[in-house]
Scaffold this active site. Structure first.
Site, PDB file in Angstrom:
ATOM      1  N   LYS A 147      28.697 -11.295  23.813  1.00  0.00           N
ATOM      2  CA  LYS A 147      27.639 -10.399  24.277  1.00  0.00           C
ATOM      3  C   LYS A 147      27.501  -9.205  23.350  1.00  0.00           C
ATOM      4  O   LYS A 147      26.388  -8.843  22.948  1.00  0.00           O
ATOM      5  CB  LYS A 147      27.971  -9.915  25.696  1.00  0.00           C
ATOM      6  CG  LYS A 147      27.142  -8.732  26.166  1.00  0.00           C
ATOM      7  CD  LYS A 147      27.496  -8.321  27.572  1.00  0.00           C
ATOM      8  CE  LYS A 147      28.577  -7.280  27.710  1.00  0.00           C
ATOM      9  NZ  LYS A 147      28.184  -5.923  27.289  1.00  0.00           N
ATOM     10  N   ASN A 148      28.639  -8.587  23.015  1.00  0.00           N
ATOM     11  CA  ASN A 148      28.575  -7.340  22.255  1.00  0.00           C
ATOM     12  C   ASN A 148      28.204  -7.549  20.783  1.00  0.00           C
ATOM     13  O   ASN A 148      27.949  -6.585  20.069  1.00  0.00           O
ATOM     14  CB  ASN A 148      29.903  -6.584  22.354  1.00  0.00           C
ATOM     15  CG  ASN A 148      30.071  -5.944  23.727  1.00  0.00           C
ATOM     16  OD1 ASN A 148      29.151  -5.966  24.543  1.00  0.00           O
ATOM     17  ND2 ASN A 148      31.237  -5.372  23.973  1.00  0.00           N
ATOM     18  N   CYS A 180      27.677   0.962  32.414  1.00  0.00           N
ATOM     19  CA  CYS A 180      28.829   1.048  33.313  1.00  0.00           C
ATOM     20  C   CYS A 180      29.236   2.512  33.515  1.00  0.00           C
ATOM     21  O   CYS A 180      29.178   3.298  32.580  1.00  0.00           O
ATOM     22  CB  CYS A 180      30.029   0.328  32.708  1.00  0.00           C
ATOM     23  SG  CYS A 180      29.926  -1.457  32.741  1.00  0.00           S
ATOM     24  N   ARG A 215      30.210   8.825  28.366  1.00  0.00           N
ATOM     25  CA  ARG A 215      29.587   7.978  27.340  1.00  0.00           C
ATOM     26  C   ARG A 215      28.348   8.597  26.704  1.00  0.00           C
ATOM     27  O   ARG A 215      27.238   8.079  26.825  1.00  0.00           O
ATOM     28  CB  ARG A 215      29.253   6.602  27.914  1.00  0.00           C
ATOM     29  CG  ARG A 215      30.467   5.895  28.434  1.00  0.00           C
ATOM     30  CD  ARG A 215      30.208   4.479  28.795  1.00  0.00           C
ATOM     31  NE  ARG A 215      30.220   3.591  27.653  1.00  0.00           N
ATOM     32  CZ  ARG A 215      30.158   2.273  27.733  1.00  0.00           C
ATOM     33  NH1 ARG A 215      30.049   1.703  28.908  1.00  0.00           N
ATOM     34  NH2 ARG A 215      30.183   1.524  26.663  1.00  0.00           N
ATOM     35  N   ASP A 222      38.146  -3.152  26.710  1.00  0.00           N
ATOM     36  CA  ASP A 222      37.435  -4.101  27.582  1.00  0.00           C
ATOM     37  C   ASP A 222      38.344  -5.166  28.186  1.00  0.00           C
ATOM     38  O   ASP A 222      37.887  -5.989  28.976  1.00  0.00           O
ATOM     39  CB  ASP A 222      36.288  -4.781  26.808  1.00  0.00           C
ATOM     40  CG  ASP A 222      35.113  -3.845  26.591  1.00  0.00           C
ATOM     41  OD1 ASP A 222      35.116  -2.735  27.149  1.00  0.00           O
ATOM     42  OD2 ASP A 222      34.180  -4.240  25.849  1.00  0.00           O
ATOM     43  N   ARG A 251      26.473  -9.591  34.035  1.00  0.00           N
ATOM     44  CA  ARG A 251      26.038  -8.962  32.783  1.00  0.00           C
ATOM     45  C   ARG A 251      26.876  -9.482  31.612  1.00  0.00           C
ATOM     46  O   ARG A 251      26.407  -9.486  30.480  1.00  0.00           O
ATOM     47  CB  ARG A 251      26.212  -7.430  32.869  1.00  0.00           C
ATOM     48  CG  ARG A 251      25.282  -6.762  33.867  1.00  0.00           C
ATOM     49  CD  ARG A 251      25.410  -5.258  33.790  1.00  0.00           C
ATOM     50  NE  ARG A 251      25.586  -4.842  32.416  1.00  0.00           N
ATOM     51  CZ  ARG A 251      26.345  -3.834  32.003  1.00  0.00           C
ATOM     52  NH1 ARG A 251      26.988  -3.108  32.885  1.00  0.00           N
ATOM     53  NH2 ARG A 251      26.447  -3.541  30.744  1.00  0.00           N
TER      54      ARG A 251
HETATM   55  C1  UD1 Z   1      31.077  -0.678  22.840  1.00  0.00           C
HETATM   56  C2  UD1 Z   1      31.085  -1.934  23.679  1.00  0.00           C
HETATM   57  C3  UD1 Z   1      31.929  -1.712  24.924  1.00  0.00           C
HETATM   58  C4  UD1 Z   1      33.332  -1.247  24.555  1.00  0.00           C
HETATM   59  C5  UD1 Z   1      33.275  -0.048  23.610  1.00  0.00           C
HETATM   60  C6  UD1 Z   1      34.625   0.369  23.069  1.00  0.00           C
HETATM   61  C7  UD1 Z   1      28.929  -2.920  23.203  1.00  0.00           C
HETATM   62  C8  UD1 Z   1      27.569  -3.265  23.677  1.00  0.00           C
HETATM   63  N1  UD1 Z   1      29.721  -2.248  24.057  1.00  0.00           N
HETATM   64  O1  UD1 Z   1      30.487   0.336  23.603  1.00  0.00           O
HETATM   65  O2  UD1 Z   1      31.992  -2.945  25.646  1.00  0.00           O
HETATM   66  O3  UD1 Z   1      34.032  -0.866  25.716  1.00  0.00           O
HETATM   67  O4  UD1 Z   1      32.422  -0.345  22.478  1.00  0.00           O
HETATM   68  O5  UD1 Z   1      35.229  -0.698  22.432  1.00  0.00           O
HETATM   69  O6  UD1 Z   1      29.321  -3.268  22.109  1.00  0.00           O
HETATM   70  N2  UD1 Z   1      31.331   8.382  22.193  1.00  0.00           N
HETATM   71  C9  UD1 Z   1      30.933   9.700  22.082  1.00  0.00           C
HETATM   72  N3  UD1 Z   1      29.714   9.952  21.511  1.00  0.00           N
HETATM   73  C10 UD1 Z   1      28.911   8.960  21.037  1.00  0.00           C
HETATM   74  C11 UD1 Z   1      29.338   7.623  21.140  1.00  0.00           C
HETATM   75  C12 UD1 Z   1      30.575   7.362  21.724  1.00  0.00           C
HETATM   76  O7  UD1 Z   1      31.627  10.611  22.510  1.00  0.00           O
HETATM   77  O8  UD1 Z   1      27.829   9.259  20.520  1.00  0.00           O
HETATM   78  C13 UD1 Z   1      32.636   8.086  22.807  1.00  0.00           C
HETATM   79  C14 UD1 Z   1      32.500   7.236  24.070  1.00  0.00           C
HETATM   80  O9  UD1 Z   1      32.242   8.023  25.208  1.00  0.00           O
HETATM   81  C15 UD1 Z   1      33.856   6.566  24.114  1.00  0.00           C
HETATM   82  C16 UD1 Z   1      34.169   6.338  22.632  1.00  0.00           C
HETATM   83  O10 UD1 Z   1      33.368   7.274  21.920  1.00  0.00           O
HETATM   84  O11 UD1 Z   1      34.798   7.434  24.663  1.00  0.00           O
HETATM   85  C17 UD1 Z   1      33.900   4.944  22.115  1.00  0.00           C
HETATM   86  O12 UD1 Z   1      32.576   4.565  22.453  1.00  0.00           O
HETATM   87  P1  UD1 Z   1      31.761   3.508  21.608  1.00  0.00           P
HETATM   88  O13 UD1 Z   1      32.663   2.830  20.643  1.00  0.00           O
HETATM   89  O14 UD1 Z   1      30.539   4.145  21.087  1.00  0.00           O
HETATM   90  O15 UD1 Z   1      31.359   2.456  22.727  1.00  0.00           O
HETATM   91  P2  UD1 Z   1      29.983   1.694  22.908  1.00  0.00           P
HETATM   92  O16 UD1 Z   1      29.387   1.368  21.585  1.00  0.00           O
HETATM   93  O17 UD1 Z   1      29.151   2.388  23.920  1.00  0.00           O
END
Ligand code: UD1
Length: 433
Positions: A22-23, A130, A135, A319, A411
């Protein structure tokens, strides 16, 4: 709302075919916005999140054709049987990603980079997804600003413009972000000049996207490392790319085999995608054998507790943290799980304790004291991966479990009841429970 009923205590035995990730699929789909030519993705999973992304992309102007199962059945990287999807965005008809679609799935924010790169403008609702922490998307926005984007937050929307086009730059991510790295890769592919992304995420899904962009004519090097170099090009063309196997689905079913003290062959997946998890499973006493095109997982009684800490790839994935906790609840001795990625990702704990699991949370760590038997209980799913940990606990527990509010599960897991049922699990979906 649907529920899942499980009568636990059956050691699973059989084969499970793992779907496309999915990701990986979600960012690959968003890459259609970068070109007017067709992009064909094979080994696509069938999931609600994929439908949500399709609907979002359609309203930006994408045409999406899905094949039935057959023609590509043997073309997936590991001989998998997923569907294929061809996305063609001849013209972008709208640069706005509306609230109603974005709120369903956080990954919708992945249209921001490509829209901005191709059109010089994007208006994207701030994402939902979620409820596992705040986030934010600040890192995506700051990095895009480094490429020359002007960004305003107004009325719940991110309004980004780059009237003169994006320009390559040096970006150092202060924190590893998967989505941020993906958005920037797509934006930089069409920016003028060179971009360097430092402290980039190294997840295999990023590699899948970078390989796809290169197949479309992008110039990206450093794939698989923490430093990605992108030389911008003026246009990208079509490509045909396989989605990598879903490592979280793989890990979830590997734990299903272990938690029921059964034996499962996982097909269409790769051992190397999950080394941190498999190494922890081996330490716990689970047998993990890579075989051509998959992995065999087997466990007997007497598993021992093993500590893990979630980390960006190649560390233990956040995850799979909830699923690991379910397994540890059935192991001998105590173990500790430390969550370093999301601050609010222990929402499954109160639900797991309803099975009799002994778990105490102290800040970002949870101490689990394993016990011989869990007992079935009615529980409530809170987020996607938490839902699967409750299913796992239900498979191991004696008696009946009813997992309510399972819409998050759909999902991220395709035909979960069918896949587990084929290995002997007594599991059924109750529609409209
Ligand atoms: C992706 C995955 C999700 C997984 C996560 C971490 C997808 C669609 N989803 O989510 O399943 O749990 O990686 O492996 O691929 N953060 C900030 N600011 C930002 C962006 C992120 O503070 O602009 C923080 C987030 O709150 C979190 C951390 O950075 O604490 C990691 O988030 P991120 O790697 O961006 O996760 P996603 O891409 O949302």
């Amino acid at each position: 709302m649907d529920a899942i009923r499980i009568t636990g205590g059956v050691p699973l035995s059989g084969e499970i075919v793992i779907g496309g990730a999915k990701n990986a699929a979600l960012p690959l789909m968003a890459a259609t916005l970068l070109t007017d030519k067709p992009l064909t993705l094979i080994n696509m999973p069938e999931l609600v999140d994929i439908t949500t992304m399709s609907n979002l992309l359609r309203q930006h102007g994408a045409r999406i054709d899905q094949s039935a199962l057959a023609p590509d059945a043997r073309l997936g990287e590991a001989g998998t049987t997923g569907r294929s999807m061809t996305l063609t965005t001849a013209r972008i008809t709208s640069v706005t990603a509306p609230y109603d679609l974005v709120r369903r799935m956080r990954a919708s924010v992945l249209v921001l980079g490509p829209l901005l790169a191709r059109m010089g403008e994007a208006k994207v609702s701030l994402p939902g997804g979620c409820a596992i922490g705040t986030r934010p998307v600040d890192l995506h926005l700051k990095a895009l600003e480094s490429l020359g984007a002007k960004i305003q937050l107004k009325e719940g929307y991110i309004h980004a413009t780059a009237p003169g086009g994006l320009k390559g730059a040096n970006v150092v991510f202060p924190k590893v972000t998967v989505g941020g790295t993906e958005n920037l890769l797509m934006a930089a592919a069409l920016a003028a000049g060179d971009t360097v992304l430092e402290n980039a995420a190294r997840e295999p899904e990023i590699g899948n996207l970078a390989d796809c962009l290169n197949a479309m004519g992008a110039k990206i090097t450093g794939i698989g490392s923490g430093t990605l170099r992108i030389s911008g090009v003026q246009t990208l063309h079509g490509a045909r790319v396989a989605v990598i196997p879903d490592r979280i689905e793989t890990g979830t079913y590997a734990i299903a085999g272990a938690i029921t003290r059964g034996r499962i062959t996982l097909k269409g997946t790769r051992f190397d995608l999950l080394e941190a998890v498999f190494s922890a499973m081996r330490q716990a006493g689970v047998s993990i054998e890579p075989v051509p095109g998959g992995v065999v997982v087997a466990a007997e009684n007497g598993l021992t507790g093993v500590d893990v800490m979630t980390e960006p790839y190649p560390g233990f994935p956040t995850d799979l943290q909830a699923q690991w906790m379910a397994l540890m609840a059935t192991a001998d001795g105590a173990s500790m799980i430390t969550e370093t990625i999301f601050e609010n990702r222990f929402m499954h704990v109160p639900e797991l304790t309803r099975f009799g699991a002994d778990v105490n949370v102290h800040g970002a760590s949870a101490i689990i004291r394993g016990r011989k038997n869990l007992s079935g209980a009615p529980v409530m799913a809170t987020d996607l991966r938490a839902s699967s940990s409750l299913i796992l606990a239900g498979l191991a527990a004696e008696g009946e479990t009813l997992v309510n509010r399972i819409y998050h599960l759909d999902r991220g897991y395709e035909r979960l009841e069918e896949k587990l049922g084929a290995c002997g699990a007594r599991i059924e979906r109750i529609v409209g429970a």
